[in-house]
Design an enzyme around this catalytic site. Structure first.
Site, PDB file in Angstrom:
ATOM      1  N   LYS A 133       0.835  -1.205   0.000  1.00  0.00           N
ATOM      2  CA  LYS A 133       0.000   0.000   0.000  1.00  0.00           C
ATOM      3  C   LYS A 133       0.873   1.261   0.000  1.00  0.00           C
ATOM      4  CE  LYS A 133      -3.514  -0.552   2.764  1.00  0.00           C
ATOM      5  NZ  LYS A 133      -4.530  -0.533   3.826  1.00  0.00           N
ATOM      6  N   LYS A 167       1.457  -4.268  10.898  1.00  0.00           N
ATOM      7  CA  LYS A 167       0.078  -4.293  11.393  1.00  0.00           C
ATOM      8  C   LYS A 167       0.095  -4.856  12.796  1.00  0.00           C
ATOM      9  CE  LYS A 167      -3.781  -3.519   9.161  1.00  0.00           C
ATOM     10  NZ  LYS A 167      -3.990  -2.432   8.319  1.00  0.00           N
ATOM     11  N   THR A 176      -9.567   7.691   4.437  1.00  0.00           N
ATOM     12  CA  THR A 176      -9.617   6.381   3.767  1.00  0.00           C
ATOM     13  C   THR A 176     -10.844   6.319   2.857  1.00  0.00           C
ATOM     14  OG1 THR A 176      -8.636   5.479   5.780  1.00  0.00           O
ATOM     15  CG2 THR A 176      -9.358   3.895   4.128  1.00  0.00           C
ATOM     16  N   ASN A 178     -15.919   3.583   9.715  1.00  0.00           N
ATOM     17  CA  ASN A 178     -15.361   4.860   9.275  1.00  0.00           C
ATOM     18  C   ASN A 178     -15.141   4.934   7.757  1.00  0.00           C
ATOM     19  OD1 ASN A 178     -14.054   7.432   9.631  1.00  0.00           O
ATOM     20  ND2 ASN A 178     -12.151   6.361   9.237  1.00  0.00           N
TER      21      ASN A 178
HETATM   22  N1  GLU Z   1      -5.337   1.090   9.129  1.00  0.00           N
HETATM   23  C1  GLU Z   1      -5.243   1.811   7.913  1.00  0.00           C
HETATM   24  C2  GLU Z   1      -4.876   0.899   6.754  1.00  0.00           C
HETATM   25  O1  GLU Z   1      -5.090  -0.291   6.785  1.00  0.00           O
HETATM   26  C3  GLU Z   1      -4.313   2.993   8.040  1.00  0.00           C
HETATM   27  C4  GLU Z   1      -2.932   2.652   8.431  1.00  0.00           C
HETATM   28  C5  GLU Z   1      -2.085   3.854   8.768  1.00  0.00           C
HETATM   29  O2  GLU Z   1      -2.588   4.965   8.698  1.00  0.00           O
HETATM   30  O3  GLU Z   1      -0.948   3.644   9.119  1.00  0.00           O
HETATM   31  O4  GLU Z   1      -4.444   1.357   5.743  1.00  0.00           O
END
Ligand code: GLU
Length: 428
Positions: free
Chosen positions: A95, A107, A191, A222
Site C-alpha cells: 500500500k 500491522k 480512507t 469509518n
Molecule cells: N489502518 C489503515 C490501513 O489499513 C491505516 C494505516 C495507517 O494509517 O498507518 O491502511
C-alpha cells in the site's frame, strides 16, 4: 453462505507469488518479501473494573521497512488471528509503495471485543499494549494507526504511554490522533474519500457518468461512511448498506431502492458502526439479510468491512449490472474469485490501492507533526486527492499497456519499488 475457509496470509502470499513469477523476481528477494521481517507476540495483563485481572493476547508484525519506518494500524477484534495480521502487514508494505510514500508495512492487533469493555478498561489495554512494544516502535521505526474498532482516542492513549516511557514528546510515533493533539484534519475522512477518488477516476476511464451510478456497500464503519458521503456528494446513489448488528450477532442489509440518506443513516449508528434497526425502519429502510448487499442490482460494489467477503460462492449472487468492485476493505476478495471477476469483465480497484488514503493521510500527519505546523483541511484533502489520483493512473496505465488485471498491475508497481529499495540498501 460459503463453507470454504480462507486464510488471508495464504491469500496474500498467493497474490505475491503470482506476481513475483510474472516479473521474474529473484529468489532471495522473493524469500524476503513473502514473509514478515519481525513478529512480536505479546500478552497484556489488564486490571478490569470489577477488580479481577484479564490477560489479552496482542501482536505487532513488521513486514518490511526498506522504504521507511514500518507503518500500519492496530485492530481490536475478537476473532483476530496472527495470520490475518501477517497478511495485513504485507498489504501495508504494498500500500505504501503503490502510493509512493516513504514508509514500510506493519500491522498490529489485540484479540478483544472493545464493545464489551469500559472506556477505562480500553485505556488500560492500550497502555499495556504500548508498554510491551515501546522498545520496538517509534517515529523512526514503526508507527501505528487506527484500524478495525480502534479510534483517535485509543491512539492518543498509546501516544501518551509511549511519551511517558520515553520521557519526551514524540507525536510522530502514532497517527490518527485527535485534531489538536497532533492529529491531521481530514484523517477521519481520508480512507473513505481516497476510495472514492480512485472510483471517480475509474469511472472516468470507463466512460461512466458517476451521477448515473448506484452502489451497494458492505460495512458502515469509518471507511464506508465517508466513502458513502463523498460518493453521494459526487452524485451517485447508495441503495444498500450492510452492517453488523451486535445485539443479534449477525449482519443486516439496509436498503432503499430510491437511495439512502447517508447523513440520516450516520446519525443512527453507534461508534462501532452498528445501525439502530428500529430507527432504520422508521427512516423507511427495508431490512434484508446481511449477505444481500452483494446481490443488489447496482453498478458498483464497495466491500468496506472485513476480509474474504467476495468468494466464488458469494459471486454467484452478483448482478450482471455490476461494473466496478471498489475494495475499501483489506483483502475482501479471495484469490480464487479473481478469475471469475475477470471473466465477468468487472473492473477491480484493488484494496491496497483503493484504501491507501488512510495511510497517505497518516504520512501527511507525520510530516505536519515533524514541522509542528498543521495544514487546513482543504490542503490535506487536495494533497490526498493528488496522491490517490496519480497512483490510480500509474496502475491503470500499466494495466492497459501490459494487459494486466488491475490487482496484478498494482502489485507489479509495489513489489518493484520495494525490491529496488532492498537492492539499493545492499540487503540482497
Ligand atoms: N489502518 C489503515 C490501513 O489499513 C491505516 C494505516 C495507517 O494509517 O498507518 O491502511
Amino acid at each position: 453462505m460459503d463453507q470454504k475457509t480462507y486464510n488471508p496470509y495464504v491469500s496474500a502470499q498467493t497474490q505475491f507469488d503470482n506476481v513475483a513469477d510474472q516479473i521474474g523476481l529473484d529468489n532471495p528477494t522473493r524469500d524476503l518479501l513473502r514473509e514478515p521481517s519481525r513478529e512480536f507476540h505479546i500478552t497484556i495483563p489488564v486490571k478490569m473494573d470489577d477488580g479481577t485481572a484479564k490477560v489479552f493476547k496482542g501482536y505487532r508484525i513488521q513486514h518490511n521497512d526498506a522504504r521507511g519506518p514500518a507503518k500500519g494500524g492496530i485492530r481490536f477484534h475478537p476473532q483476530e488471528t496472527v495470520d490475518t495480521i501477517r497478511a495485513l502487514s504485507m498489504w501495508m508494505t504494498w500500500k505504501c509503495a503503490v502510493v509512493d510514500i516513504p514508509l514500510g508495512g506493519a500491522k498490529g492487533g489485540i484479540i478483544c471485543d472493545p464493545r464489551t469493555l469500559s472506556m477505562a478498561e480500553q485505556e488500560r489495554l492500550c497502555r499495556g499494549y504500548v508498554r510491551q512494544l515501546a522498545k520496538v516502535m517509534g517515529p523512526n521505526f514503526d508507527v501505528p494507526a487506527p484500524d478495525v474498532m480502534t479510534n483517535a482516542q485509543h491512539m492518543l492513549w498509546m501516544m501518551d504511554e509511549y511519551e511517558t516511557i520515553q520521557g519526551s514528546h514524540a507525536p510522530g510515533t502514532i497517527t490518527g490522533k485527535p485534531v489538536g493533539m497532533g492529529g491531521s484534519l481530514g484523517r477521519t475522512e481520508a480512507t473513505g474519500y481516497g476510495v472514492i477518488y480512485t472510483l471517480r477516476e475509474a469511472l472516468k476511464a470507463l466512460n461512466i457518468d458517476i451521477t448515473s451510478t448506484s452502489a451497494s456497500i458492505q460495512g458502515f464503519g469509518n471507511v464506508a461512511e465517508h466513502a458513502a458521503r463523498l460518493f453521494t456528494k459526487l452524485g451517485g446513489t447508495v441503495i444498500a448498506v450492510s452492517c453488523w448488528d451486535n445485539e443479534d450477532k449477525k449482519s443486516y442489509t439496509y436498503r432503499n431502492l430510491n437511495g439512502i440518506d447517508i447523513e440520516k443513516l450516520a446519525s443512527i449508528k453507534n461508534s462501532f458502526g452498528s445501525i439502530d434497526k428500529q430507527k432504520a425502519m422508521d427512516l423507511g429502510l427495508e431490512l434484508l439479510d446481511g449477505d444481500e448487499w452483494i446481490a443488489q442490482d447496482v453498478d458498483i460494489l464497495l466491500p468496506c468491512a472485513l476480509e474474504n467477503q467476495i468468494t466464488p460462492a458469494t459471486l454467484e449472487k452478483i448482478s450482471d449490472k455490476v461494473k466496478v468492485i471498489c475494495e475499501g476493505a483489506n483483502g475482501p476478495t479471495t484469490p480464487d474469485s479473481d478469475e471469475i471477476i475477470k471473466a465477468k469483465n468487472i473492473f477491480v480497484i484493488p484494496d491496497f490501492l483503493c484504501n491507501a488514503g488512510g495511510v497517505t493521510c497518516s504520512y501527511f500527519e507525520q510530516v505536519q507533526c515533524n514541522m509542528n505546523y498543521f495544514w487546513p483541511k482543504e490542503e490535506v484533502l487536495e494533497k490526498l486527492d493528488q496522491k490517490m489520483t496519480s497512483a490510480f493512473h500509474a496502475v491503470h496505465e500499466l494495466s492497459q499497456s501490459k494487459n494486466l488485471y488491475m490487482r496484478d498491475a498494482a502489485y507489479v508497481i509495489a513489489i518493484n519499488r520495494v525490491a529496488e529499495a532492498v537492492k539499493l540498501r545492499g540487503w540482497i
